[in-house]
Design a protein around this motif. Structure first.
Motif, PDB file in Angstrom:
ATOM      1  N   ALA A  82       0.891  -1.090   0.019  1.00 27.77           N
ATOM      2  CA  ALA A  82      -0.057   0.058  -0.170  1.00 27.77           C
ATOM      3  C   ALA A  82       0.713   1.297  -0.014  1.00 27.77           C
ATOM      4  N   VAL A  83       0.367   2.368  -0.500  1.00 27.79           N
ATOM      5  CA  VAL A  83       1.105   3.468  -0.881  1.00 27.79           C
ATOM      6  C   VAL A  83       1.414   4.181   0.490  1.00 27.79           C
ATOM      7  N   GLN A  84       0.219   4.212   1.688  1.00 33.91           N
ATOM      8  CA  GLN A  84       0.301   5.153   2.781  1.00 33.91           C
ATOM      9  C   GLN A  84       1.708   4.738   3.729  1.00 33.91           C
ATOM     10  N   PRO A  85       1.668   3.297   3.789  1.00 32.80           N
ATOM     11  CA  PRO A  85       3.004   3.112   4.903  1.00 32.80           C
ATOM     12  C   PRO A  85       4.148   3.549   4.323  1.00 32.80           C
ATOM     13  N   ILE A  86       4.347   3.404   3.033  1.00 33.78           N
ATOM     14  CA  ILE A  86       5.689   3.433   2.255  1.00 33.78           C
ATOM     15  C   ILE A  86       5.918   4.886   2.070  1.00 33.78           C
ATOM     16  N   VAL A  87       4.950   5.706   1.579  1.00 37.15           N
ATOM     17  CA  VAL A  87       5.283   7.282   1.697  1.00 37.15           C
ATOM     18  C   VAL A  87       5.483   7.930   3.178  1.00 37.15           C
ATOM     19  N   ARG A 107       1.628   4.963  -7.227  1.00 34.86           N
ATOM     20  CA  ARG A 107       1.594   6.231  -6.767  1.00 34.86           C
ATOM     21  C   ARG A 107       3.107   6.538  -5.850  1.00 34.86           C
ATOM     22  N   VAL A 108       3.487   5.240  -5.353  1.00 29.89           N
ATOM     23  CA  VAL A 108       4.853   5.441  -4.503  1.00 29.89           C
ATOM     24  C   VAL A 108       5.702   6.129  -5.516  1.00 29.89           C
ATOM     25  N   TYR A 109       5.922   5.670  -6.728  1.00 30.54           N
ATOM     26  CA  TYR A 109       6.879   6.104  -7.823  1.00 30.54           C
ATOM     27  C   TYR A 109       7.362   7.521  -7.835  1.00 30.54           C
ATOM     28  N   LYS A 110       6.429   8.583  -7.281  1.00 27.19           N
ATOM     29  CA  LYS A 110       6.468   9.943  -7.215  1.00 27.19           C
ATOM     30  C   LYS A 110       7.547  10.306  -6.056  1.00 27.19           C
ATOM     31  N   TYR A 111       7.949   9.532  -5.303  1.00 21.13           N
ATOM     32  CA  TYR A 111       8.989   9.582  -4.310  1.00 21.13           C
ATOM     33  C   TYR A 111      10.206   8.805  -4.638  1.00 21.13           C
ATOM     34  N   ILE A 112      10.522   8.088  -5.554  1.00 23.42           N
ATOM     35  CA  ILE A 112      11.378   7.434  -6.083  1.00 23.42           C
ATOM     36  C   ILE A 112      12.664   8.219  -6.852  1.00 23.42           C
TER      37      ILE A 112
END
Length: 241
Positions: A64-69, A120-125
């Protein structure tokens, strides 16, 4: 501290391997600072879930996106390095990438799991790296050899620069054959030139054998090498020796 590395993962215990051997010694000597951060600690799910079924159907679960971000944001408050994701879309890792990353003072590695991460995590990579066209259980399996390769080139991690500058792939070649005692084993002897004490002849032999071995074992690497006139002469001189 020379280099700070944070690893974002669901399985921090997998990185205990860094407590041993060369990397473990560098950690003890405060040359490296390698930390693991458990992504699960950042989930807002009361059951500590970090994955869910994919929208649109499909096999497996997605991180999931939330815990990763939230994990990335927290780590970024203490580590300004680029976020590197271990995934199949990335450049295939090689010694050239290892050299480049070894010059960074701070790095953050994100290990995916299950069927991958929410898009959506890719925005932070900042960068994605792959270790090859095959499947492993999780990003942890890819992260370990990559970090090890990078850390070996950090100054003072190894006893001398010679320990890695002559290793296979560092200069685009396989390493030359090496021998140690005994001088003769079951009628198989160490090449006499290595016992001669003639440093220039030994250098030429090593260079020739490195070129020949790369040509014969890894022609894909050999094709990328620009051979000097000396290289060409050495290959011819030592091709049957």
């Amino acid at each position: 501290m020379d280099v700070k590395i944070d690893i974002l993962t669901l399985f921090p215990e997998m990185f205990d391997v860094f407590n041993y051997s060369i990397i473990g010694r560098a950690l003890n000597n405060n040359i490296l600072d390698i930390n693991t951060v458990n992504i699960r600690d950042f989930t807002k799910d009361k059951h500590k879930k970090v994955d869910d079924y994919p929208y649109g159907g499909g096999a497996g679960m997605i991180m999931a996106v939330q815990p990763i971000v939230d994990c990335i944001r927290e780590v970024k408050t203490k580590n300004s390095g680029n976020v590197i994701y271990l995934g199949p879309r990335g450049r295939t890792f090689n010694q050239s990438i290892a050299k480049k990353l070894s010059r960074e003072k701070e790095l953050i590695f994100l290990c995916g799991h299950y069927e991958g991460i929410d898009e959506r995590v890719y925005k932070y990579i900042d960068m994605e790296i792959s270790i090859g066209d095959f499947v492993v259980t999780g990003g942890e399996m890819a992260c370990i050899p990559i970090i090890d390769s990078i850390c070996r080139m950090v100054p003072n991690v190894l006893s001398s620069t010679e320990s890695y500058t002559e290793e296979s792939f560092y200069n685009g070649l396989l390493e030359y054959p090496q021998y140690t005692r005994p001088e003769c084993f079951q009628e198989d002897s160490v090449p006499k030139i290595l016992l001669s004490g003639h440093h220039e002849n030994i250098r030429k032999w090593k260079r020739a054998k490195s070129l020949i071995m790369t040509r014969d074992k890894r022609p894909d690497l050999f094709e990328k090498i620009s051979l000097s006139k000396e290289d060409q002469k050495l290959i011819e001189l030592y091709k049957e020796k």
